[in-house]
Design a protein around this motif. Structure first.
Motif, PDB file in Angstrom:
ATOM      1  N   ASP A 184     -16.748 -47.144  -8.310  1.00 48.95           N
ATOM      2  CA  ASP A 184     -16.942 -46.717  -6.931  1.00 48.95           C
ATOM      3  C   ASP A 184     -18.325 -46.095  -6.713  1.00 48.95           C
ATOM      4  O   ASP A 184     -18.756 -45.921  -5.568  1.00 48.95           O
ATOM      5  N   LEU A 185     -19.036 -45.774  -7.798  1.00 46.39           N
ATOM      6  CA  LEU A 185     -20.420 -45.349  -7.638  1.00 46.39           C
ATOM      7  C   LEU A 185     -21.245 -46.409  -6.915  1.00 46.39           C
ATOM      8  O   LEU A 185     -22.175 -46.101  -6.164  1.00 46.39           O
ATOM      9  N   PHE A 186     -20.897 -47.660  -7.138  1.00 51.49           N
ATOM     10  CA  PHE A 186     -21.674 -48.759  -6.587  1.00 51.49           C
ATOM     11  C   PHE A 186     -21.344 -49.047  -5.128  1.00 51.49           C
ATOM     12  O   PHE A 186     -21.907 -49.958  -4.528  1.00 51.49           O
ATOM     13  N   ARG A 187     -20.405 -48.271  -4.552  1.00 51.51           N
ATOM     14  CA  ARG A 187     -20.169 -48.399  -3.119  1.00 51.51           C
ATOM     15  C   ARG A 187     -21.346 -47.865  -2.321  1.00 51.51           C
ATOM     16  O   ARG A 187     -21.525 -48.210  -1.159  1.00 51.51           O
ATOM     17  N   ASP A 188     -22.116 -46.981  -2.954  1.00 49.62           N
ATOM     18  CA  ASP A 188     -23.336 -46.498  -2.320  1.00 49.62           C
ATOM     19  C   ASP A 188     -24.421 -47.555  -2.492  1.00 49.62           C
ATOM     20  O   ASP A 188     -24.818 -47.882  -3.606  1.00 49.62           O
ATOM     21  N   ARG A 189     -24.868 -48.120  -1.384  1.00 49.79           N
ATOM     22  CA  ARG A 189     -25.817 -49.244  -1.455  1.00 49.79           C
ATOM     23  C   ARG A 189     -27.085 -48.862  -2.196  1.00 49.79           C
ATOM     24  O   ARG A 189     -27.588 -49.630  -3.023  1.00 49.79           O
ATOM     25  N   ASN A 190     -27.608 -47.679  -1.915  1.00 50.27           N
ATOM     26  CA  ASN A 190     -28.865 -47.292  -2.550  1.00 50.27           C
ATOM     27  C   ASN A 190     -28.716 -47.140  -4.064  1.00 50.27           C
ATOM     28  O   ASN A 190     -29.621 -47.470  -4.832  1.00 50.27           O
ATOM     29  N   PHE A 191     -27.564 -46.605  -4.509  1.00 51.29           N
ATOM     30  CA  PHE A 191     -27.329 -46.481  -5.949  1.00 51.29           C
ATOM     31  C   PHE A 191     -27.324 -47.865  -6.598  1.00 51.29           C
ATOM     32  O   PHE A 191     -27.943 -48.078  -7.650  1.00 51.29           O
ATOM     33  N   SER A 192     -26.637 -48.808  -5.992  1.00 50.65           N
ATOM     34  CA  SER A 192     -26.550 -50.158  -6.548  1.00 50.65           C
ATOM     35  C   SER A 192     -27.913 -50.832  -6.594  1.00 50.65           C
ATOM     36  O   SER A 192     -28.308 -51.406  -7.616  1.00 50.65           O
ATOM     37  N   LEU A 193     -28.641 -50.766  -5.486  1.00 52.56           N
ATOM     38  CA  LEU A 193     -29.948 -51.427  -5.428  1.00 52.56           C
ATOM     39  C   LEU A 193     -30.947 -50.756  -6.371  1.00 52.56           C
ATOM     40  O   LEU A 193     -31.750 -51.442  -7.016  1.00 52.56           O
ATOM     41  N   ALA A 194     -30.894 -49.417  -6.466  1.00 56.67           N
ATOM     42  CA  ALA A 194     -31.812 -48.714  -7.361  1.00 56.67           C
ATOM     43  C   ALA A 194     -31.550 -49.090  -8.807  1.00 56.67           C
ATOM     44  O   ALA A 194     -32.490 -49.212  -9.608  1.00 56.67           O
ATOM     45  N   ASN A 195     -30.292 -49.304  -9.172  1.00 54.88           N
ATOM     46  CA  ASN A 195     -29.983 -49.728 -10.534  1.00 54.88           C
ATOM     47  C   ASN A 195     -30.548 -51.113 -10.823  1.00 54.88           C
ATOM     48  O   ASN A 195     -31.094 -51.363 -11.905  1.00 54.88           O
ATOM     49  N   GLY A 196     -30.425 -52.028  -9.880  1.00 51.76           N
ATOM     50  CA  GLY A 196     -31.013 -53.349 -10.083  1.00 51.76           C
ATOM     51  C   GLY A 196     -32.523 -53.293 -10.197  1.00 51.76           C
ATOM     52  O   GLY A 196     -33.132 -53.965 -11.038  1.00 51.76           O
ATOM     53  N   ALA A 197     -33.155 -52.475  -9.354  1.00 51.81           N
ATOM     54  CA  ALA A 197     -34.608 -52.380  -9.367  1.00 51.81           C
ATOM     55  C   ALA A 197     -35.121 -51.713 -10.639  1.00 51.81           C
ATOM     56  O   ALA A 197     -36.147 -52.119 -11.196  1.00 51.81           O
ATOM     57  N   ILE A 198     -34.401 -50.689 -11.137  1.00 50.55           N
ATOM     58  CA  ILE A 198     -34.880 -50.019 -12.352  1.00 50.55           C
ATOM     59  C   ILE A 198     -34.676 -50.914 -13.568  1.00 50.55           C
ATOM     60  O   ILE A 198     -35.433 -50.831 -14.546  1.00 50.55           O
ATOM     61  N   MET A 199     -33.674 -51.800 -13.538  1.00 48.09           N
ATOM     62  CA  MET A 199     -33.537 -52.765 -14.627  1.00 48.09           C
ATOM     63  C   MET A 199     -34.734 -53.704 -14.656  1.00 48.09           C
ATOM     64  O   MET A 199     -35.281 -53.998 -15.728  1.00 48.09           O
ATOM     65  N   ALA A 200     -35.166 -54.154 -13.479  1.00 47.86           N
ATOM     66  CA  ALA A 200     -36.350 -55.008 -13.408  1.00 47.86           C
ATOM     67  C   ALA A 200     -37.585 -54.263 -13.891  1.00 47.86           C
ATOM     68  O   ALA A 200     -38.450 -54.834 -14.575  1.00 47.86           O
ATOM     69  N   MET A 201     -37.678 -52.968 -13.567  1.00 52.17           N
ATOM     70  CA  MET A 201     -38.828 -52.177 -13.995  1.00 52.17           C
ATOM     71  C   MET A 201     -38.822 -51.995 -15.503  1.00 52.17           C
ATOM     72  O   MET A 201     -39.868 -52.117 -16.170  1.00 52.17           O
ATOM     73  N   GLY A 202     -37.661 -51.670 -16.081  1.00 46.26           N
ATOM     74  CA  GLY A 202     -37.582 -51.529 -17.528  1.00 46.26           C
ATOM     75  C   GLY A 202     -37.947 -52.807 -18.246  1.00 46.26           C
ATOM     76  O   GLY A 202     -38.658 -52.801 -19.263  1.00 46.26           O
ATOM     77  N   PHE A 203     -37.466 -53.935 -17.741  1.00 49.25           N
ATOM     78  CA  PHE A 203     -37.805 -55.250 -18.297  1.00 49.25           C
ATOM     79  C   PHE A 203     -39.309 -55.471 -18.266  1.00 49.25           C
ATOM     80  O   PHE A 203     -39.932 -55.848 -19.262  1.00 49.25           O
ATOM     81  N   THR A 204     -39.910 -55.220 -17.111  1.00 50.13           N
ATOM     82  CA  THR A 204     -41.318 -55.540 -16.896  1.00 50.13           C
ATOM     83  C   THR A 204     -42.241 -54.704 -17.771  1.00 50.13           C
ATOM     84  O   THR A 204     -43.151 -55.235 -18.427  1.00 50.13           O
ATOM     85  N   VAL A 205     -42.024 -53.388 -17.793  1.00 47.70           N
ATOM     86  CA  VAL A 205     -42.917 -52.508 -18.549  1.00 47.70           C
ATOM     87  C   VAL A 205     -42.851 -52.817 -20.042  1.00 47.70           C
ATOM     88  O   VAL A 205     -43.874 -52.831 -20.746  1.00 47.70           O
TER      89      VAL A 205
END
Length: 499
Positions: A273-294
Motif C-alpha cells: 500500500d506504500l505504492f498507492r502514493d503516486r509520488n512514492f511509486s514514481l520516485a522509486n522507479g526514477a531512483i532505480m534508473a539513477m542507480g543503474f546509470t551512475v
C-alpha cells in the motif's frame, strides 16, 4: 490483529542537524565504496591475474550484498532503533574494509576480495535506511527538503568522489588503501553517532523470512546470469544449470516475491500500500534508473580514460572532478528549491541534463578527442546531480507515516541498489559484447591491455576499444531518460511550501 501504532517520537533534539551530519559521514563512506573500485580495475586485474568480468564482481558482490537485505534492515531499524542498527552496520563495514585490504597479503585471491566486499555490503545495508529514517522522523515535512538535499548531495558527490579518491590512493599507496582508508573514518563515524544520534521510539515488526529468501535468490540468479552470460556464451554453467535458465528463474522468483507480498497473511516485508502514493511509486522507479546509470557509466569511462588515453588512475578520475565540485556547491540551492518547486521540474530537468552529459562523454570517447570535452560533460553532470538525488528522496518520503518510515526507506534504498546491481551486471555484459563485436580476434589483446594504465595498445585495438566503450556508454544515457519520463507524472506534494 493489526499491529498497534507506535507512539509519536518524543525527546527529539531541537536541532536535528548534528545527528544528520554524524550519519552522513558513514553514508558518504559506503557510497564512495560503491564506485571507488572502478578506477582500480586495471590495478586489481594485474594484482590478482584476473579478467575484467572477475574484477567487476568485486563491485557487484558489494552491490548485491548491499541491496538484498535493505528491506529487512529498514524494518529492523523500526523495531530495535535506527541508531543501534546503524552502529552495528558501521562496525561490520569497518572490519570488512580491513579484510578487503589484507586480502592480497593473506593470498586469498580475487575470490577472497569478492567475499570481503560482500561483507562490506552487508554492513552498508544496515546503515543506509537508518539515515533516511532519522530524517523522516526528526525533520518536519516542510523542512525535510533541505535535509534530504544534504542526503542526496552526499549520494551524488560520493559516487563521483570515489574514483578520484581511488585514483589518488592507487597511484600513491596501492590498491589496498582504497579499503584501509575506511578504517579511521569508520571509527570517527562510530564516535559521532554514539554522541549525536538520538534514540528514537521503536515499534514491533515481524520479519517475512520467506519473502527475504525469494527476493535474495531472485536477484542473485538474475544478476549472475546477466553478468556471466557473455563469459559462458549464454550456454551451460554446470550440469543442467544454464545462463538462460538462471535468468528465467531469477525473474520468476522476483515475480513470486511480489505475489507473496500481496497475499502474506502476516506482516509483509514490503507493504504494497506504500505504492498507492503516486509520488512514492514514481520516485522509486526514477531512483532505480539513477542507480543503474551512475554505476554503469563509470566502468566504460575509466577503461577508456586509462587504457586508451593512457591516463593514470588519478588523472582519469580528475576528469570527473568538476562533477563532484558542482554537486557540492549546488546542493544547498537544490535543497531550498526542493521545498518550493514542483519535483517534476527539478527531477525532469536534472535527469535530462544527465542523459545529455553521458551522451557527450560517449561522443568524446575516441583515441584523440580533446579532453576538455570530458571536463565539460562532467561539469554538466555536476549541475544535474543535485537536481535528482535530493528532490527524489524528498518526494518519496514526504507523505510517509512515521510508523512506515523504516519500511519506506528500505524499499526506496532497495530499488536504488537494485538499479546499481543491474547497472553493473548489464554494463559488464554490454562491454564484453561490444569489445568482441568491434575487435573480433583482437579482443584478447584489448583485455590484456586493460590490466595496466598507459597508451600501450596498438592503434587498431585502441580504436576498436574506444568505439566499444563509447557504445556501452549509450546504455546508461538511455536508461536515465526513463527516469525523466517518470518525473513528468509527479504530483504536487501536499506539504510543498508555496512562496
Amino acid at each position: 490483529m493489526a499491529e498497534p501504532a507506535p507512539a509519536p517520537d518524543r525527546a527529539l533534539p531541537e536541532n536535528p542537524w548534528p545527528a544528520l551530519w554524524a550519519l552522513v559521514i558513514g553514508f558518504f563512506m559506503i557510497l564512495v565504496d560503491s564506485t571507488i573500485v572502478s578506477v582500480a580495475t586495471p590495478a586489481l586485474m594485474s594484482a590478482f591475474g584476473a579478467g575484467v568480468d572477475e574484477v567487476l564482481w568485486v563491485t557487484s558482490s558489494y552491490l548485491l550484498a548491499y541491496a538484498v537485505p535493505l528491506l529487512v534492515t529498514g524494518r529492523l531499524g523500526d523495531r530495535i532503533g535506527p541508531k543501534r542498527v546503524y552502529m552495528v552496520g558501521l562496525t561490520v563495514f569497518t572490519l570488512a574494509s580491513l579484510w578487503c585490504g589484507l586480502s592480497g597479503e593473506l593470498d586469498l585471491g580475487i575470490a577472497g576480495l569478492v567475499a570481503a566486499r560482500a561483507a562490506q555490503g552487508l554492513g552498508a545495508s544496515m546503515m543506509t535506511p537508518q539515515t533516511m529514517t532519522v530524517i523522516t522522523r526528526t525533520f518536519p515535512a516542510e523542512r525535510r527538503g533541505q535535509a534530504m538535499a544534504l542526503w542526496g548531495a552526499t549520494a551524488g558527490v560520493a559516487t563521483l568522489v570515489g574514483p578520484l579518491v581511488g585514483g589518488l590512493l592507487v597511484d600513491t599507496l596501492g590498491w589496498e588503501w582504497i579499503f584501509f582508508v575506511n578504517i579511521p573514518v569508520g571509527v570517527v563515524g562510530l564516535v559521532l553517532a554514539a554522541r549525536l544520534v538520538p534514540r528514537l521510539p521503536t515499534s514491533p515488526h515481524r520479519f517475512d523470512l520467506f519473502g527475504v529468501a525469494l527476493s535474495a535468490l531472485g536477484l542473485f540468479c538474475a544478476v549472475f546470469a546477466l553478468q556471466e552470460g557473455q563469459a559462458f556464451g549464454w550456454g551451460r554453467i554446470w550440469g543442467p544449470v544454464s545462463v538462460p535458465g538462471l535468468l528465467v528463474a531469477g525473474i520468476g522468483l522476483l515475480v513470486g516475491f511480489v505475489w507473496w507480498q500481496a497475499r502474506n497473511p502476516g506482516e509483509p516485508l514490503v507493504p504494497l500500500d506504500l505504492f498507492r502514493d503516486r509520488n512514492f511509486s514514481l520516485a522509486n522507479g526514477a531512483i532505480m534508473a539513477m542507480g543503474f546509470t551512475v554505476t554503469a557509466m563509470v566502468f566504460p569511462f575509466y577503461i577508456w580514460a586509462q587504457s586508451v588515453r593512457g591516463l593514470s588512475p588519478t588523472m582519469a578520475a580528475l576528469l570527473m572532478a568538476p562533477s563532484s565540485v558542482m554537486s557540492f556547491v549546488l546542493a544547498p540551492l537544490a535543497g531550498r528549491l526542493t521545498d518550493r518547486v514542483h519535483p517534476r521540474l527539478l527531477v525532469g530537468s536534472g535527469t535530462t541534463l544527465l542523459a545529455f552529459s553521458i551522451w557527450l562523454l560517449s561522443r568524446n570517447a575516441t583515441p584523440d578527442s580533446p579532453l576538455w570535452i570530458a571536463l565539460v560533460a562532467a561539469f554538466l553532470m555536476g549541475i544535474s546531480n543535485p537536481l535528482v538525488w535530493g528532490p527524489l528522496s524528498t518526494t518519496a518520503t514526504r507523505n510517509l507515516a512515521m510508523d512506515r518510515a523504516g519500511a519506506g526507506s528500505g524499499v526506496y534504498n532497495t530499488t536504488r541498489q537494485m538499479g546499481a546491481v543491474l547497472g553493473s551486471a548489464a554494463i559488464a555484459m554490454l562491454m564484453q559484447s561490444r569489445i568482441t563485436a568491434r575487435l573480433g580476434e583482437g579482443a584478447a589483446a584489448a583485455q590484456d591491455g586493460m590490466d595496466t594504465s598507459g597508451a600501450s595498445l596498438p592503434p587498431g585495438v585502441a580504436e576498436g576499444l574506444s568505439r566499444a566503450m563509447a557504445e556501452a556508454l549509450l546504455l546508461p544515457a538511455a536508461v536515465i531518460l526513463v527516469g525523466a519520463v517518470l518525473a513528468m507524472f509527479f504530483e504536487r506534494p501536499r506539504h510543498l511550501v508555496r512562496r
